[in-house]
Design an enzyme around this catalytic site. Sequence first.
Site, PDB file in Angstrom:
ATOM      1  N   THR A  57      50.797  35.490  39.234  1.00 43.37           N
ATOM      2  CA  THR A  57      50.195  34.330  38.582  1.00 43.37           C
ATOM      3  C   THR A  57      51.192  33.562  37.716  1.00 43.37           C
ATOM      4  O   THR A  57      52.197  34.099  37.262  1.00 43.37           O
ATOM      5  CB  THR A  57      49.011  34.768  37.708  1.00 43.37           C
ATOM      6  OG1 THR A  57      49.466  35.759  36.779  1.00 43.37           O
ATOM      7  CG2 THR A  57      47.886  35.337  38.554  1.00 43.37           C
ATOM      8  N   GLY A 103      49.171  33.074  46.869  1.00 39.27           N
ATOM      9  CA  GLY A 103      48.954  31.969  45.952  1.00 39.27           C
ATOM     10  C   GLY A 103      48.076  30.865  46.502  1.00 39.27           C
ATOM     11  O   GLY A 103      48.544  30.032  47.265  1.00 39.27           O
ATOM     12  N   CYS A 157      55.577  42.701  34.115  1.00 33.03           N
ATOM     13  CA  CYS A 157      54.929  43.397  32.995  1.00 33.03           C
ATOM     14  C   CYS A 157      55.940  43.568  31.865  1.00 33.03           C
ATOM     15  O   CYS A 157      57.145  43.494  32.083  1.00 33.03           O
ATOM     16  CB  CYS A 157      54.395  44.757  33.446  1.00 33.03           C
ATOM     17  SG  CYS A 157      55.632  45.867  34.112  1.00 33.03           S
ATOM     18  N   LYS A 192      43.890  47.526  43.331  1.00 33.33           N
ATOM     19  CA  LYS A 192      44.190  47.025  41.991  1.00 33.33           C
ATOM     20  C   LYS A 192      45.292  47.854  41.337  1.00 33.33           C
ATOM     21  O   LYS A 192      45.493  49.025  41.664  1.00 33.33           O
ATOM     22  CB  LYS A 192      42.929  47.015  41.141  1.00 33.33           C
ATOM     23  CG  LYS A 192      42.395  48.381  40.762  1.00 33.33           C
ATOM     24  CD  LYS A 192      41.027  48.264  40.091  1.00 33.33           C
ATOM     25  CE  LYS A 192      41.079  47.425  38.840  1.00 33.33           C
ATOM     26  NZ  LYS A 192      39.765  47.346  38.153  1.00 33.33           N
ATOM     27  N   SER A 241      46.368  42.490  45.070  1.00 30.46           N
ATOM     28  CA  SER A 241      46.019  43.433  44.014  1.00 30.46           C
ATOM     29  C   SER A 241      45.288  42.743  42.869  1.00 30.46           C
ATOM     30  O   SER A 241      45.634  41.628  42.469  1.00 30.46           O
ATOM     31  CB  SER A 241      47.293  44.098  43.484  1.00 30.46           C
ATOM     32  OG  SER A 241      47.001  44.974  42.420  1.00 30.46           O
ATOM     33  N   VAL A 299      43.044  40.228  32.333  1.00 26.83           N
ATOM     34  CA  VAL A 299      42.284  41.472  32.437  1.00 26.83           C
ATOM     35  C   VAL A 299      43.046  42.620  31.784  1.00 26.83           C
ATOM     36  O   VAL A 299      42.459  43.521  31.183  1.00 26.83           O
ATOM     37  CB  VAL A 299      41.956  41.782  33.907  1.00 26.83           C
ATOM     38  CG1 VAL A 299      41.315  43.162  34.043  1.00 26.83           C
ATOM     39  CG2 VAL A 299      41.041  40.710  34.476  1.00 26.83           C
ATOM     40  N   GLY A 300      44.360  42.588  31.873  1.00 26.50           N
ATOM     41  CA  GLY A 300      45.153  43.630  31.226  1.00 26.50           C
ATOM     42  C   GLY A 300      45.299  44.897  32.051  1.00 26.50           C
ATOM     43  O   GLY A 300      45.477  45.984  31.508  1.00 26.50           O
TER      44      GLY A 300
END
Length: 306
Positions: A196, A246, A132, A47, A23, A73-74
């Site tokens: 990440t 990863g 998040c 995404k 994603s 990117v948010g």
Amino acid sequence: MDMRLNLPGLPDFSFRNPILTASGTFGYGLEFAPYGDLTTLGGIVVKGLSLAPRAGNPMPRIAETPCGMLNAVGLQNSGVESFLRDKLPKLPWRDVPVIANIYACDPAEFAELASILAREQGIAAIEVNISCPNVKEGGILFGQDAQAAARVTEAVKRVAGDKPVIIKLSPNVTDIATIARAVEDAGADMISCINTLSGMGVDIRTRKPLLANIIGGLSGPAIKPVALRCVWQVCRAVTVPVIGIGGITSAEDVLEFMLVGAHAVQVGTANFLRPDFSFRLVNEFTELLNKLGIADLEDYRGSLRT
């Protein structure tokens, strides 16, 4: 060679092969159609989707690093309703699993998103991004707290119907195995890891951070050793299928993740380097299996000698 993956606990769900897209690195899938046949992939993870459209973070929000990249990117996206109306009908969802990745700020919002997607025939599974901000819990990440991760998992699972629920774990924790066990106990059908790593970059000349958000997510080959370690620990901690993510840039990398226990992998940053990479990887993986004489992926998976 038949590489179809039949997953334990999911008799009605399978991947054609172990190569999926990650994603946030493959758009909505349609953007990469000019570079290869989408139906040859094991699965397409679109995404991250939110209830309402998101503009994302201010620029700059991507920076190159040695052996990888930083991004903040948010979670820019057009919103779930726009995706279902304008994107999903154009995807080959009858021939390849389309997996929706969802983002929200509390369990109720996660559940609302999942309930919308659960009604869609073209959605094969729901991947839940628990990395998040948990606004109602002091700004911590859901993925950094076992109880919070379990609450989100339970909320999504209650409304997901027959859609498998994949929980995507963060590596930014002390003990990823504890989080993995918590989401499995809460009903997760699969686990994907890792998201990440938190990182940052600075410019010594301008004395400014490379990202407007200052901190971003580090991805690419630099994080593969961390990802392998996390996947190995998670596979030893749970019984549900695990998808490794990863730093994958070769067919050998795919086999490494399967060797430590992963059922499948997701390809991320490499898609930015070569938009045809995931399609090429499917063929290269088949060639590698033939070269090494591996006829049974399930027999090879998790066979690390320690």
